[in-house]
Design a protein around this motif. Structure first.
Motif, short mmCIF file in Angstrom:
data_model
loop_
_atom_site.label_atom_id
_atom_site.label_comp_id
_atom_site.label_asym_id
_atom_site.label_seq_id
_atom_site.Cartn_x
_atom_site.Cartn_y
_atom_site.Cartn_z
N GLU A 1 2.68 52.12 18.20
CA GLU A 1 1.84 52.75 17.18
C GLU A 1 1.19 51.69 16.29
OE1 GLU A 1 0.81 55.77 16.80
OE2 GLU A 1 2.05 56.78 18.30
N GLN B 1 5.48 51.14 25.58
CA GLN B 1 4.56 52.07 26.21
C GLN B 1 3.88 52.99 25.21
OE1 GLN B 1 6.34 54.26 29.42
NE2 GLN B 1 6.87 52.43 30.60
N LYS B 2 4.49 53.14 24.03
CA LYS B 2 3.93 54.05 23.03
C LYS B 2 3.87 53.35 21.67
CE LYS B 2 5.83 58.10 25.40
NZ LYS B 2 6.72 59.29 25.29
N LYS C 1 -4.74 73.22 29.16
CA LYS C 1 -5.26 71.96 29.73
C LYS C 1 -5.80 72.14 31.16
CE LYS C 1 -2.23 69.29 26.73
NZ LYS C 1 -1.75 70.49 26.01
N PHE D 1 -4.09 58.95 23.98
CA PHE D 1 -3.14 59.36 22.95
C PHE D 1 -2.11 58.27 22.68
CE2 PHE D 1 0.42 61.65 21.09
CZ PHE D 1 -0.22 62.51 20.20
N TYR D 2 -1.59 57.69 23.77
CA TYR D 2 -0.63 56.59 23.65
C TYR D 2 -1.33 55.28 24.02
CZ TYR D 2 2.96 60.25 23.81
OH TYR D 2 3.73 61.36 23.57
N LYS E 1 0.13 56.59 32.33
CA LYS E 1 1.30 57.07 31.59
C LYS E 1 0.91 57.81 30.32
CE LYS E 1 3.06 52.90 31.34
NZ LYS E 1 2.13 52.16 32.20
N ASP E 2 -0.40 57.96 30.08
CA ASP E 2 -0.84 58.61 28.85
C ASP E 2 -0.41 60.08 28.83
OD1 ASP E 2 -2.70 58.07 26.42
OD2 ASP E 2 -3.32 60.04 27.14
N ARG E 3 -0.23 60.60 27.65
CA ARG E 3 0.22 61.98 27.47
C ARG E 3 -0.66 62.99 28.22
NH1 ARG E 3 0.81 64.93 21.53
NH2 ARG E 3 1.24 67.05 22.29
N PHE E 4 -1.99 62.75 28.20
CA PHE E 4 -2.92 63.72 28.77
C PHE E 4 -3.50 63.29 30.12
CE2 PHE E 4 -3.39 64.50 24.07
CZ PHE E 4 -2.66 65.68 24.07
N TYR E 5 -2.94 62.25 30.71
CA TYR E 5 -3.48 61.76 31.97
C TYR E 5 -3.51 62.82 33.07
CZ TYR E 5 -4.14 58.76 36.05
OH TYR E 5 -4.62 58.21 37.21
N TYR F 1 -5.27 58.13 19.66
CA TYR F 1 -4.71 56.87 19.16
C TYR F 1 -5.55 56.22 18.06
CZ TYR F 1 -2.19 52.45 19.25
OH TYR F 1 -1.44 51.37 18.89
#
Length: 332
Positions: free
Chosen positions: A115, A112-113, A325, A104-105, A64-68, A155
């Motif tokens: 901080e 899920q995100k 990307k 990133f997350y 589920k990561d932003r850049f997965y 992160y």
């Protein structure tokens, strides 16, 4: 006189040159994560070119990561087999290879995100365990080390940045506390595995009350104290400060950082030709230089540099491979 193609040591790693290839995205894979043949060809070309060490493309922790979607991962059935083939290619040319972990997350099981300010101690332990297991998987696949990306806006970069982290417990406040989450990971890896641990950090982030050069030095010293074997600098903020008239402040900073550490520092930045790199090597304390996008444009360009005694990468620094990307060059 120092030269790009000097044989040298990066901590406990033997290198054939001072150039460190750093990967970014991996989009040359099939559904399910399996690598295309072009990936093996790419690593063969890089490893055989005269590179000193290889840092892999980014591995993400979570699907589920932003850049997965643009990264490679450790959680498919072929990971150990396929990446053992990749590390074997590097080792065939006596080139050490590190797996790069960046996320990133972070999903702590409740958010899920989540901080830095909101993650619980239980969540921190879960995160640390997952990074440790990622290092274990790299070791199983034959990697010589792990590079934990604590730079750019990932992160762990945010966690140790006072702009983002206002915790009041042992994981917030002063530099030591904000770095503690990463320091504890490094200590555990070094205690249990024979892996080179490299940390990628920012020199500054151009945010009010964020990281400046002095804070970055403190962070690097805390990472060294924890057992990090090398520090690699990203270069996302060079252009904000350098006007070409005075000495590049990034080079002033890196010399000061090298003075304060007993572990190697790898300089990142938009260095594109052999003469400029050798000039940096011989007019600063820099011993190692990382390059990324030039290897996307032409995987084996160092071979030509070594044969000719000079050279300039065909990479035009258009940044399309990074911003869009993809692990392939738009022009070449």
């Amino acid at each position: 006189m120092k030269d790009i193609f000097d044989k040298c040591n990066l901590g406990n790693l033997n290198l054939n040159s001072r150039i460190i290839r750093t990967g970014t995205w991996e989009t040359e894979n099939e559904d399910g994560g399996f690598l295309k043949n072009s990936v093996y060809d790419k690593y063969e070309a890089i490893a055989g070119s005269g590179v000193g060490a290889i840092v892999s493309e980014i591995f993400a922790l979570d699907h589920k990561d932003r850049f997965y979607p643009y990264s490679t991962n450790q959680n498919y059935k072929g990971f150990i087999k396929e990446y053992k083939m990749i590390t074997d290619i590097a080792h065939k040319y006596d080139v050490p290879i590190l797996g790069q972990l960046a996320f990133f997350y972070y999903d702590d099981g409740e958010n899920q995100k989540v901080e830095a300010n909101d993650i619980s101690i239980k969540g921190i332990r879960k995160l640390q365990a997952e990074v440790f297991m990622a290092a274990k998987k790299f070791a199983y696949a034959g990697f010589d080390g792990i590079q934990i990306n604590m730079g750019n806006n990932f992160y762990l970069a945010r966690f140790m940045n006072p702009y983002f982290n206002q915790r009041t417990d042992q994981y917030g406040g002063n530099t030591e506390n904000r770095v503690r989450i990463s320091a504890e990971i490094i200590k555990l890896i070094k205690k249990t595995m024979n892996l080179h641990v490299s940390c990628r950090i920012n020199p500054l982030d151009v945010r009010k009350d964020g990281i400046d050069y002095e804070e970055s030095k403190k962070i690097a010293k805390e990472l060294e104290k924890a057992g990090a074997d090398s520090i690699q600098l990203t270069a996302r903020t060079i252009s904000y400060l350098y006007d070409g008239r005075e000495k590049n402040p990034f080079l002033v900073y890196v010399d000061e950082l090298i003075d304060e550490l007993d572990i190697p520092v790898i300089l990142g930045g938009s260095l594109r030709d052999m003469d400029t790199i050798n000039e940096v090597l011989n007019n600063t304390q820099v011993e190692f230089v990382s390059m990324s996008k030039p290897f996307v444009a032409q995987a084996d360009f160092l071979k030509e540099w070594k044969e000719n005694g000079e050279g300039k990468t065909i990479c035009q620094s258009c940044n399309n491979c990074y911003s869009k990307k993809t692990s392939t060059c738009f022009k070449y």
